[in-house]
Design a protein around this motif. Structure first.
Motif, PDB file in Angstrom:
ATOM      1  N   GLY A 138      18.192  69.718  50.838  1.00 38.58           N
ATOM      2  CA  GLY A 138      19.340  69.670  52.000  1.00 38.58           C
ATOM      3  C   GLY A 138      19.786  71.044  52.272  1.00 38.58           C
ATOM      4  N   GLY A 139      20.778  71.037  52.644  1.00 35.79           N
ATOM      5  CA  GLY A 139      21.429  72.361  53.029  1.00 35.79           C
ATOM      6  C   GLY A 139      22.182  73.005  51.803  1.00 35.79           C
ATOM      7  N   GLY A 140      22.526  72.304  51.015  1.00 41.98           N
ATOM      8  CA  GLY A 140      23.360  73.138  50.073  1.00 41.98           C
ATOM      9  C   GLY A 140      22.360  72.713  48.547  1.00 41.98           C
ATOM     10  N   SER A 141      21.532  72.021  48.648  1.00 40.22           N
ATOM     11  CA  SER A 141      20.990  71.605  47.119  1.00 40.22           C
ATOM     12  C   SER A 141      19.728  70.957  47.579  1.00 40.22           C
ATOM     13  CB  SER A 141      21.943  70.931  46.268  1.00 40.22           C
ATOM     14  OG  SER A 141      22.197  69.495  46.832  1.00 40.22           O
ATOM     15  N   LYS A 159      20.495  74.055  42.665  1.00 40.14           N
ATOM     16  CA  LYS A 159      21.530  74.730  43.767  1.00 40.14           C
ATOM     17  C   LYS A 159      20.602  75.533  44.861  1.00 40.14           C
ATOM     18  CE  LYS A 159      25.869  74.943  41.141  1.00 40.14           C
ATOM     19  NZ  LYS A 159      26.436  73.827  41.855  1.00 40.14           N
ATOM     20  N   LEU A 160      19.751  74.911  45.395  1.00 43.88           N
ATOM     21  CA  LEU A 160      18.770  75.596  46.176  1.00 43.88           C
ATOM     22  C   LEU A 160      18.713  74.644  47.698  1.00 43.88           C
ATOM     23  CD1 LEU A 160      15.577  75.931  44.428  1.00 43.88           C
ATOM     24  CD2 LEU A 160      17.243  77.569  44.833  1.00 43.88           C
ATOM     25  N   LYS A 184      13.869  81.566  39.417  1.00 44.33           N
ATOM     26  CA  LYS A 184      14.835  81.224  38.530  1.00 44.33           C
ATOM     27  C   LYS A 184      15.522  79.896  38.351  1.00 44.33           C
ATOM     28  CE  LYS A 184      18.641  83.518  36.074  1.00 44.33           C
ATOM     29  NZ  LYS A 184      19.810  84.649  36.174  1.00 44.33           N
ATOM     30  N   GLU A 185      15.817  79.259  39.645  1.00 46.70           N
ATOM     31  CA  GLU A 185      16.533  78.029  39.465  1.00 46.70           C
ATOM     32  C   GLU A 185      15.614  76.986  39.008  1.00 46.70           C
ATOM     33  OE1 GLU A 185      19.784  75.425  40.028  1.00 46.70           O
ATOM     34  OE2 GLU A 185      19.766  77.538  39.844  1.00 46.70           O
ATOM     35  N   ILE A 186      14.234  76.949  39.651  1.00 45.16           N
ATOM     36  CA  ILE A 186      13.297  75.943  39.503  1.00 45.16           C
ATOM     37  C   ILE A 186      12.698  75.947  37.988  1.00 45.16           C
ATOM     38  CG2 ILE A 186      12.783  75.524  41.597  1.00 45.16           C
ATOM     39  CD1 ILE A 186      10.197  77.001  41.283  1.00 45.16           C
ATOM     40  N   GLU A 187      13.041  76.862  37.109  1.00 44.62           N
ATOM     41  CA  GLU A 187      12.715  77.003  35.766  1.00 44.62           C
ATOM     42  C   GLU A 187      13.464  75.738  34.989  1.00 44.62           C
ATOM     43  OE1 GLU A 187      13.606  80.652  33.926  1.00 44.62           O
ATOM     44  OE2 GLU A 187      11.959  81.959  35.119  1.00 44.62           O
ATOM     45  N   LYS A 188      14.616  75.295  35.629  1.00 43.80           N
ATOM     46  CA  LYS A 188      15.435  74.168  35.113  1.00 43.80           C
ATOM     47  C   LYS A 188      14.606  72.738  34.970  1.00 43.80           C
ATOM     48  CE  LYS A 188      19.833  75.867  36.592  1.00 43.80           C
ATOM     49  NZ  LYS A 188      20.962  75.706  37.581  1.00 43.80           N
ATOM     50  N   LEU A 189      13.349  72.833  35.720  1.00 43.60           N
ATOM     51  CA  LEU A 189      12.642  71.637  35.876  1.00 43.60           C
ATOM     52  C   LEU A 189      11.986  71.734  34.561  1.00 43.60           C
ATOM     53  CD1 LEU A 189      11.286  72.010  39.509  1.00 43.60           C
ATOM     54  CD2 LEU A 189      13.059  70.331  38.653  1.00 43.60           C
ATOM     55  N   LEU A 269       7.686  75.338  49.092  1.00 41.08           N
ATOM     56  CA  LEU A 269       6.536  76.062  48.647  1.00 41.08           C
ATOM     57  C   LEU A 269       6.747  76.210  47.078  1.00 41.08           C
ATOM     58  CD1 LEU A 269       5.668  78.674  51.480  1.00 41.08           C
ATOM     59  CD2 LEU A 269       4.035  77.089  50.466  1.00 41.08           C
ATOM     60  N   GLU A 270       7.591  77.038  46.704  1.00 36.21           N
ATOM     61  CA  GLU A 270       7.998  77.361  45.315  1.00 36.21           C
ATOM     62  C   GLU A 270       8.022  76.223  44.442  1.00 36.21           C
ATOM     63  OE1 GLU A 270       7.474  80.171  44.115  1.00 36.21           O
ATOM     64  OE2 GLU A 270       7.229  81.179  46.207  1.00 36.21           O
ATOM     65  N   ILE A 271       8.673  75.184  45.075  1.00 33.02           N
ATOM     66  CA  ILE A 271       8.666  73.797  44.142  1.00 33.02           C
ATOM     67  C   ILE A 271       7.277  73.320  43.941  1.00 33.02           C
ATOM     68  CG2 ILE A 271       9.595  71.349  43.904  1.00 33.02           C
ATOM     69  CD1 ILE A 271      11.993  72.586  45.030  1.00 33.02           C
TER      70      ILE A 271
END
Length: 486
Positions: A138-141, A159-160, A184-189, A269-271
């Motif tokens: 989405g636009g914010g997440s 928060k992407l 850094k954010e996707i490390e939460k996965l 792409l990164e996900i």
């Protein structure tokens, strides 16, 4: 549940409304869809997350228009949810109160897990694959839901978002900074969401699929269910990050997406790399459908009954198809199929295509009896939205389209060669379909006996005079003898 329900989704980038109409307990169709680029999050990320007055005003104007449409369509229920930008805004209560006072719309602000859940409910019920991970940018997440055997096992919100990254990085021409932020954010996965199959949800992913369809000259103009291999398209997706607006336009990106397509592509792409994805299945459904289905299926564990397909039920409801006749003709077709499948190398998987082709074959008669097969072909190809691969809905529709032909012209299915089986298989299925319909030509559903001697199918029973007479005009891939027992 109300017969007509409007669902409004206020996202960070766009506000969208989908209006659904029920045709029976679980049958429904999309009556209307609207979108407004309200950009409720514009300027928020640089102002402590607070929604700006101009964005709030813009949103209220759009919501008022949505309300006019919903009431004109006799919507008895209006469900409105707001996601990332609103839930993160310190002044969200001011916005919610303003909308309630001016429009009478009650906004439900949902957290990231609930947003992921709604996307998961939509994908689990309305896509053909039972297992995978939804990725909703989405636009914010960005939300993800792990689906195992059509059940949502886990959810997460990151928060992407396209607008968030645009304002924080892309407006400053800092793509590498954005990439580091995403990683850094996707490390939460962790390892929980690893999946070979990803269900892509949201405007960015749909736009990317449309570009890939254009690039590969895909023969169908159908987005929901469009599937592609990630490895085959990875380099192309990477190239989008450095494209100019002129280049984006050339490959098929719409101007209104120019400013968010690059950050959205980078997130995706990164996900995909992190998840180890092999295949992307495009979803034309998301939060709005998830909100609707959660309401519709609230007493059924948020799942349709086993072996139920909402598109099939809706077509039967809308076109008043006689279920008894459909069941009878299906039974005849499958009996003939079973007798012939060994000698003529027919895979059992085609029984599903025959079944739905027979059941839905009379839809086009409501438009024009003489050209019903052509109209039904179009109806099914464009209405079997949910639960079918593109190859499935294409074969089902073409069995009906070509069943009157002795031979199918090669050029008529050549452009679908990557989606359809060999021409000979399609012709065989058409022949079986034709005989099943022929036996019930007088709609009496005669009690017949079907047997096989070598390559000959023998059908005997009462009220088969017209069927026997008509059978002499057709050359089939098997011998057919019809005995009319007077």
């Amino acid at each position: 549940m109300a017969k007509v329900t409007a669902v409004i989704d206020i996202g960070s980038n766009s506000a969208r409304m989908a209006v659904f109409k029920k045709t029976s307990r679980f049958g429904f169709y999309l009556l209307r869809e609207e979108k407004s680029k309200v950009r409720i999050s514009e300027g928020a990320y640089e102002n402590g997350g607070n929604l700006q007055d101009f964005a709030i005003k813009r949103a209220i104007i759009a919501l008022r228009e949505f309300l006019f449409i919903a009431k004109s369509l006799k919507a008895r229920k209006i469900l409105c949810v707001a996601t990332s930008a609103v839930r993160d805004a310190p002044n969200r209560s001011e916005f919610i109160k303003k909308v309630k006072n001016e429009l009478g719309i009650k906004i439900k602000v949902i957290d990231g897990d609930k947003e992921a859940f709604y996307g998961g409910v939509a994908a689990a019920n309305l896509l053909y694959e039972k297992n995978g991970v939804t990725v909703d940018i989405g636009g914010g997440s960005t939300e993800l839901a792990l689906i195992v055997n059509k059940k949502i096992e886990n959810t997460i919100s990151l928060k992407l978002g396209t607008v968030r990254l645009k304002e924080l990085f892309f407006d400053k021409d800092d793509i590498e900074g954005a990439r580091k932020f995403i990683k850094k954010e996707i490390e939460k996965l962790g390892k929980i969401f690893n999946s070979k199959k990803v269900f892509g949800i949201g405007g960015t992913i749909r736009a990317l699929s449309q570009v890939i369809m254009k690039k590969t000259e895909y023969p169908l103009d159908i987005l929901h269910g469009f599937t592609y291999g990630f490895e085959e398209q990875k380099n192309f997706l990477e190239s989008i990050l450095k494209m100019s607006d002129e280049e984006l336009l050339k490959i098929g990106v719409k101007p209104e997406r120019f400013d968010v397509i690059r950050p959205g592509t980078l997130i995706f792409l990164e996900i995909l790399k992190y998840l180890g994805t092999k295949e992307v299945i495009t979803s034309g459904v998301g939060v709005r459908e998830g909100v609707f289905l959660t309401d519709l299926l609230r007493n059924d564990n948020y799942k349709f009954p086993n072996n139920f397909n909402p598109s099939v039920r809706t077509i039967m409801d809308v076109y008043n198809i006689d279920r008894k006749i459909a069941s009878y003709e299906t039974k005849i077709a499958l009996e003939i199929f079973d007798l012939l499948k060994k000698d003529f190398e027919l895979n059992d998987k085609y029984k599903m295509h025959l079944t739905y082709a027979i059941k839905l074959s009379r839809a086009g008669e409501l438009i024009d009896f003489y050209e019903a097969h052509k109209h039904t072909d179009y109806i099914l190809l464009n209405s079997l939205h949910y639960g079918f691969r593109h190859s499935d809905r294409l074969l089902i529709s073409k069995i009906i389209r070509f069943h009157k032909r002795k031979k199918i012209k090669k050029r008529e299915i050549e452009k679908f060669k990557n989606l359809l089986p060999k021409k000979e298989i399609v012709e065989k299925l058409c022949n079986i379909f034709w005989v099943a319909k022929l036996i019930n030509i007088n709609l009496s559903m005669p009690d017949v006996k079907i047997s096989k001697e070598k390559n000959k199918i023998i059908i005997e029973g009462p009220h088969l005079y017209l069927a026997k007479e008509r059978s002499k005009s057709r050359e089939l891939f098997f011998d057919l003898e019809i005995k009319n027992l007077v």
